[in-house]
Write an enzyme that holds these catalytic residues in place. Sequence first.
Site, PDB file in Angstrom:
ATOM      1  N   ASP A 246      -1.648  15.482  14.215  1.00  0.00           N
ATOM      2  CA  ASP A 246      -1.168  15.414  12.833  1.00  0.00           C
ATOM      3  C   ASP A 246      -2.343  15.174  11.893  1.00  0.00           C
ATOM      4  O   ASP A 246      -2.265  14.364  10.972  1.00  0.00           O
ATOM      5  CB  ASP A 246      -0.105  14.330  12.669  1.00  0.00           C
ATOM      6  CG  ASP A 246       0.641  14.450  11.341  1.00  0.00           C
ATOM      7  OD1 ASP A 246       0.698  15.577  10.790  1.00  0.00           O
ATOM      8  OD2 ASP A 246       1.151  13.438  10.836  1.00  0.00           O
TER       9      ASP A 246
ATOM     10  N   LEU B 263       0.817  -1.215   0.000  1.00  0.00           N
ATOM     11  CA  LEU B 263       0.000   0.000   0.000  1.00  0.00           C
ATOM     12  C   LEU B 263       0.849   1.263   0.000  1.00  0.00           C
ATOM     13  O   LEU B 263       0.331   2.352  -0.213  1.00  0.00           O
ATOM     14  CB  LEU B 263      -0.932   0.013   1.223  1.00  0.00           C
ATOM     15  CG  LEU B 263      -2.000  -1.078   1.266  1.00  0.00           C
ATOM     16  CD1 LEU B 263      -2.754  -1.035   2.593  1.00  0.00           C
ATOM     17  CD2 LEU B 263      -2.977  -0.927   0.101  1.00  0.00           C
ATOM     18  N   GLY B 264       2.148   1.129   0.266  1.00  0.00           N
ATOM     19  CA  GLY B 264       3.036   2.286   0.257  1.00  0.00           C
ATOM     20  C   GLY B 264       3.687   2.513   1.603  1.00  0.00           C
ATOM     21  O   GLY B 264       3.479   1.769   2.557  1.00  0.00           O
TER      22      GLY B 264
ATOM     23  N   ASN C  98       4.669   7.143   7.835  1.00  0.00           N
ATOM     24  CA  ASN C  98       5.619   7.739   8.785  1.00  0.00           C
ATOM     25  C   ASN C  98       6.646   6.733   9.270  1.00  0.00           C
ATOM     26  O   ASN C  98       7.824   7.045   9.413  1.00  0.00           O
ATOM     27  CB  ASN C  98       4.875   8.271  10.015  1.00  0.00           C
ATOM     28  CG  ASN C  98       4.117   9.534   9.716  1.00  0.00           C
ATOM     29  OD1 ASN C  98       4.181  10.037   8.605  1.00  0.00           O
ATOM     30  ND2 ASN C  98       3.402  10.038  10.696  1.00  0.00           N
ATOM     31  N   PHE C  99       6.212   5.509   9.564  1.00  0.00           N
ATOM     32  CA  PHE C  99       7.060   4.569  10.278  1.00  0.00           C
ATOM     33  C   PHE C  99       7.596   3.457   9.391  1.00  0.00           C
ATOM     34  O   PHE C  99       8.575   2.826   9.732  1.00  0.00           O
ATOM     35  CB  PHE C  99       6.280   3.943  11.439  1.00  0.00           C
ATOM     36  CG  PHE C  99       5.896   4.933  12.491  1.00  0.00           C
ATOM     37  CD1 PHE C  99       6.862   5.563  13.241  1.00  0.00           C
ATOM     38  CD2 PHE C  99       4.573   5.237  12.719  1.00  0.00           C
ATOM     39  CE1 PHE C  99       6.523   6.476  14.222  1.00  0.00           C
ATOM     40  CE2 PHE C  99       4.216   6.145  13.694  1.00  0.00           C
ATOM     41  CZ  PHE C  99       5.194   6.770  14.454  1.00  0.00           C
ATOM     42  N   GLY C 100       6.947   3.163   8.283  1.00  0.00           N
ATOM     43  CA  GLY C 100       7.414   2.051   7.483  1.00  0.00           C
ATOM     44  C   GLY C 100       6.409   1.656   6.421  1.00  0.00           C
ATOM     45  O   GLY C 100       5.533   2.429   6.044  1.00  0.00           O
TER      46      GLY C 100
ATOM     47  N   LYS D 147       0.585  -2.208   9.037  1.00  0.00           N
ATOM     48  CA  LYS D 147       1.731  -1.299   9.018  1.00  0.00           C
ATOM     49  C   LYS D 147       2.918  -2.026   9.642  1.00  0.00           C
ATOM     50  O   LYS D 147       2.859  -2.460  10.790  1.00  0.00           O
ATOM     51  CB  LYS D 147       1.423  -0.032   9.805  1.00  0.00           C
ATOM     52  CG  LYS D 147       2.579   0.974   9.845  1.00  0.00           C
ATOM     53  CD  LYS D 147       2.326   2.078  10.847  1.00  0.00           C
ATOM     54  CE  LYS D 147       1.128   2.903  10.467  1.00  0.00           C
ATOM     55  NZ  LYS D 147       0.968   4.063  11.399  1.00  0.00           N
TER      56      LYS D 147
END
EC number: 2.7.11.1
Length: 339
Positions: free
Chosen positions: A123, A10-11, A14-16, A33
């Site tokens: 955010d 999926l792309g 922020n973290f991975g 994620k």
Amino acid sequence: MEKYEMVKDLGFGNFGLARLMRNKQTNELVAVKFIDRGYKIDENVAREIINHRALNHPNIVRFKEVVLTPTHLGIVMEYAAGGELFERISSVGRFSEAEARYFFQQLICGVHYLHALQICHRDLKLENTLLDGSPAPRLKICDFGYSKSSVLHSNPKSTVGTPAYIAPEVFCRSEYDGKSVDVWSCGVALYVMLVGAYPFEDPKDPRNFRKTVQKIMAVNYKIPGYVHISEDCRKLLSRIFVANPLHRSTLKEIKSHAWFLKNLPRELKEPAQAIYYQRNVNLINFSPQRVEEIMKIVGEARTIPNLSRPVESLGSDKKDDDEEEYLDANDEEWYDDYA
């Protein structure tokens, strides 16, 4: 991890890496994620998981569980098939006032729920709002890596978030009200939906963060002449874009504003929303994992095991060159003049 099978990437976030995966037992699609084991499993990751697990609202992506692989921690959550709201806007340029209101109403209801649980997101942006796959898309807030709970944590002090969405008071290096900051970010999201551009960025020099900060601090924005919106909408934006957070509209005031209330879907009205605020509903555990089990897995993920044989890599953690830049407490140089 054995119960999930890979569908597609999926792309990067922020973290991975995020992947679409399928539960082999139920056939349910989920988003996972993946975060590298080791130093990346820090306070932000633990906070995201604990805050996310406590949430039960239709306008927030639902947390399911955490899983551990030899190389990564996986955060399993509801899959939103409609993609990012930002992508939807990018594909059409900008929304009509009615369409922008439809999504803004959902965004405000989701954020109001977060704040009722004493969680501020910090955010909020269109890239962190997903859509389900229905014909009348349901908006879902995601990515709680920067979120803070006022119950568990002190008032936020660090400068985090995406520059175009940051409220003026965040640049002052002192404690600020995260809830009021979220309201400002919601205003930026509404503006982008209506105009197709950021309110405080110079379109000729969008990477000039210093200029963006100057415009934010001065609340220097305008609505282009080609954008035709109602006076009620303009007034709402002017009440959100207020430099002094004490004078800025609250979520309660936004929810009672005439523009917000127009064509408000029944499921977003107070009687329908009330169920999500009942204590017993919020105690329902939608995740099969208890907090103790989650924290045990997160703790294990902070160590990298010695592997006797190679394991499949999830791919590079390098982000795309054009990925949105983030600020944190160490990014001080360019806003020194505004502290």
